[in-house]
Scaffold this active site. Structure first.
Site, PDB file in Angstrom:
ATOM      1  N   ASP A  28       0.835  -1.205   0.000  1.00 58.96           N
ATOM      2  CA  ASP A  28       0.000   0.000   0.000  1.00 58.96           C
ATOM      3  C   ASP A  28       0.870   1.254   0.000  1.00 58.96           C
ATOM      4  OD1 ASP A  28      -2.301   1.495   0.046  1.00 58.96           O
ATOM      5  OD2 ASP A  28      -2.693   1.221   2.181  1.00 58.96           O
ATOM      6  N   GLY A  29       0.307   2.320  -0.527  1.00 53.81           N
ATOM      7  CA  GLY A  29       0.978   3.627  -0.462  1.00 53.81           C
ATOM      8  C   GLY A  29       1.571   4.097  -1.770  1.00 53.81           C
ATOM      9  N   GLY A  31       0.088   5.368  -4.389  1.00 55.81           N
ATOM     10  CA  GLY A  31      -0.526   6.628  -4.815  1.00 55.81           C
ATOM     11  C   GLY A  31       0.023   7.801  -4.021  1.00 55.81           C
ATOM     12  N   ARG A  41      -0.399   8.772 -10.150  1.00 47.38           N
ATOM     13  CA  ARG A  41      -0.497   7.563  -9.315  1.00 47.38           C
ATOM     14  C   ARG A  41       0.172   6.358  -9.990  1.00 47.38           C
ATOM     15  NH1 ARG A  41      -3.896   7.331  -5.233  1.00 47.38           N
ATOM     16  NH2 ARG A  41      -4.276   5.124  -5.611  1.00 47.38           N
ATOM     17  N   HIS A  45       2.760   3.118  -8.920  1.00 46.65           N
ATOM     18  CA  HIS A  45       2.575   1.675  -9.140  1.00 46.65           C
ATOM     19  C   HIS A  45       3.788   1.088  -9.876  1.00 46.65           C
ATOM     20  CE1 HIS A  45      -1.354   1.937  -7.502  1.00 46.65           C
ATOM     21  NE2 HIS A  45      -1.907   2.557  -8.517  1.00 46.65           N
ATOM     22  N   GLU A  75     -12.154  -4.915  -4.899  1.00 47.56           N
ATOM     23  CA  GLU A  75     -12.678  -3.550  -4.716  1.00 47.56           C
ATOM     24  C   GLU A  75     -11.932  -2.530  -5.595  1.00 47.56           C
ATOM     25  OE1 GLU A  75     -12.068  -5.628  -1.971  1.00 47.56           O
ATOM     26  OE2 GLU A  75     -14.213  -6.085  -2.012  1.00 47.56           O
ATOM     27  N   LEU A 139      11.366 -20.392  -4.173  1.00 45.21           N
ATOM     28  CA  LEU A 139      10.406 -19.489  -3.527  1.00 45.21           C
ATOM     29  C   LEU A 139       9.060 -19.684  -4.202  1.00 45.21           C
ATOM     30  CD1 LEU A 139       9.841 -16.998  -1.606  1.00 45.21           C
ATOM     31  CD2 LEU A 139      10.232 -15.571  -3.615  1.00 45.21           C
ATOM     32  N   ARG A 202      -5.212  -1.811   8.494  1.00 44.21           N
ATOM     33  CA  ARG A 202      -6.422  -2.543   8.088  1.00 44.21           C
ATOM     34  C   ARG A 202      -6.024  -3.814   7.352  1.00 44.21           C
ATOM     35  NH1 ARG A 202      -7.772   2.623   6.355  1.00 44.21           N
ATOM     36  NH2 ARG A 202      -7.019   2.182   4.255  1.00 44.21           N
ATOM     37  N   SER A 204      -8.260  -5.130   4.949  1.00 47.19           N
ATOM     38  CA  SER A 204      -8.786  -4.887   3.603  1.00 47.19           C
ATOM     39  C   SER A 204      -9.082  -6.155   2.809  1.00 47.19           C
ATOM     40  CB  SER A 204      -7.824  -3.988   2.808  1.00 47.19           C
ATOM     41  OG  SER A 204      -7.724  -2.731   3.420  1.00 47.19           O
TER      42      SER A 204
HETATM   43  C1  FPP Z   1      -2.075   0.070  -3.238  1.00 46.26           C
HETATM   44  O1  FPP Z   1      -1.538   1.380  -3.205  1.00 46.26           O
HETATM   45  C2  FPP Z   1      -1.497  -0.650  -4.340  1.00 46.26           C
HETATM   46  C3  FPP Z   1      -2.189  -1.229  -5.360  1.00 46.26           C
HETATM   47  C4  FPP Z   1      -3.658  -1.210  -5.458  1.00 46.26           C
HETATM   48  C5  FPP Z   1      -1.496  -1.884  -6.465  1.00 46.26           C
HETATM   49  C6  FPP Z   1      -0.336  -2.761  -6.090  1.00 46.26           C
HETATM   50  C7  FPP Z   1       0.415  -3.006  -7.326  1.00 46.26           C
HETATM   51  C8  FPP Z   1       1.743  -2.927  -7.473  1.00 46.26           C
HETATM   52  C9  FPP Z   1       2.724  -2.746  -6.380  1.00 46.26           C
HETATM   53  C10 FPP Z   1       2.250  -3.020  -8.856  1.00 46.26           C
HETATM   54  C11 FPP Z   1       2.931  -4.225  -9.291  1.00 46.26           C
HETATM   55  C12 FPP Z   1       2.589  -5.519  -8.720  1.00 46.26           C
HETATM   56  C13 FPP Z   1       2.962  -6.666  -9.290  1.00 46.26           C
HETATM   57  C14 FPP Z   1       2.698  -7.954  -8.634  1.00 46.26           C
HETATM   58  C15 FPP Z   1       3.620  -6.666 -10.596  1.00 46.26           C
HETATM   59  P1  FPP Z   1      -2.535   2.605  -3.388  1.00 46.26           P
HETATM   60  O2  FPP Z   1      -2.584   2.972  -4.803  1.00 46.26           O
HETATM   61  O3  FPP Z   1      -3.865   2.274  -2.777  1.00 46.26           O
HETATM   62  O4  FPP Z   1      -1.815   3.712  -2.556  1.00 46.26           O
HETATM   63  P2  FPP Z   1      -2.533   4.924  -1.797  1.00 46.26           P
HETATM   64  O5  FPP Z   1      -3.273   4.328  -0.638  1.00 46.26           O
HETATM   65  O6  FPP Z   1      -1.375   5.758  -1.358  1.00 46.26           O
HETATM   66  O7  FPP Z   1      -3.419   5.618  -2.775  1.00 46.26           O
END
Ligand code: FPP
Length: 250
Positions: A28-29, A31, A41, A45, A75, A139, A202, A204
């Site tokens: 998470d984080g 964005g 954003r 990613h 979601e 792994l 959380r 989630s």
């Molecule tokens: C949550 O951060 C992150 C996601 C919904 C996407 C996770 C995806 C990656 C790390 C990209 C690559 C993954 C793989 C397996 C190739 P958020 O966007 O909700 O962050 P925020 O809470 O700061 O908005």
């Protein structure tokens, strides 16, 4: 209370000071990390995807044999269409660019979640990566993609109910562990440790059934800043925790 040996969580696990064999991460984080740098954003990613590679490489050095990553939840479709499309493109790009390296590193990749709503091309690529890495075992990387625990549990409950209705499973035999073989994670051990980055505390909708006895770590570090060093610190803390699985240890 009498328990059959196979139902005794203490019999099945190391109870203290053991390395985390299965680590699950809510990444998470991305964005907020990007916003703090004045970037879109999707840039967050993309940088997050780089961290996936680093953490995958670090896990075997710490004795982690199973790594499960929450990449896209049931979601997450509620996000802006451009962000959803960008994430799906990133998953395809990740598979294209990482397959050779994952094979070379002996990583076995599996996907969990409902593949139905995913684009057929992405689904084919996911199946191809699973097939290409099926014989590996250094792994076990599980990527949760269009995954939600409530969705997983309802799909599992439906299949169990169908087996009961068809007489393949006796209703009297249904117990606490009956859903396990119907879960997306049927072939995996339960996570020892669940980590969430970005300061949110959380769960989630992630691995709700499987994390019944997991330890949890919440770190303020945003996922694109999470790497080998933070993983090492968290695993060291985990190693000093005493896990009781509901029992009282002497
Ligand atoms: C949550 O951060 C992150 C996601 C919904 C996407 C996770 C995806 C990656 C790390 C990209 C690559 C993954 C793989 C397996 C190739 P958020 O966007 O909700 O962050 P925020 O809470 O700061 O908005």
């Amino acid at each position: 209370m009498f328990r059959a040996p196979h139902e005794d969580p203490l019999a099945a696990k190391d109870t203290s000071h053991s390395p985390a064999s299965h680590v699950a991460i809510i990444m998470d984080g991305n964005g907020r990390w990007a916003k703090g740098r004045g970037k879109p954003r999707l840039y967050g990613h993309k940088m997050g995807a780089r961290r996936v590679r680093e953490v995958v490489e670090a896990c075997p050095d710490h004795g982690v044999r199973y790594l499960t990553l929450y990449a896209f939840s049931t979601e997450n479709w509620k996000r802006a269409p451009s962000e959803v499309a960008g994430l799906m493109a990133l998953f395809r790009q990740f598979i294209r660019s990482e397959t050779a390296e994952l094979v070379a590193q002996g990583v076995r990749v599996r996907f969990i979640g409902d593949r139905g709503p995913l684009n057929p091309k992405l689904r084919r690529m996911m199946a191809g990566l699973e097939e290409a890495t099926a014989c590996n075992g250094a792994l076990n990387l599980t990527v949760a993609l269009n995954y939600g625990a409530r969705d997983e549990l309802s799909r599992a409950a439906l299949r169990l109910a169908q087996d009961v209705a068809a007489g393949r499973v006796s209703a009297d035999a249904v117990g606490a562990d009956s859903l396990r073989p119907y879960l997306d994670t049927a072939d995996l051990p339960d996570p020892d440790l669940v980590i969430r980055t970005s300061g949110e505390s959380r769960v989630s909708n992630f691995l709700l059934w499987q994390s019944a006895y997991s330890e949890f770590e919440f770190t303020p570090v945003y996922w694109p800043d999470f790497g080998r060093a933070e993983l090492g610190r968290i695993l060291a803390r985990f190693g000093s925790r005493e896990r009781r699985f509901g029992a009282v240890l002497s």
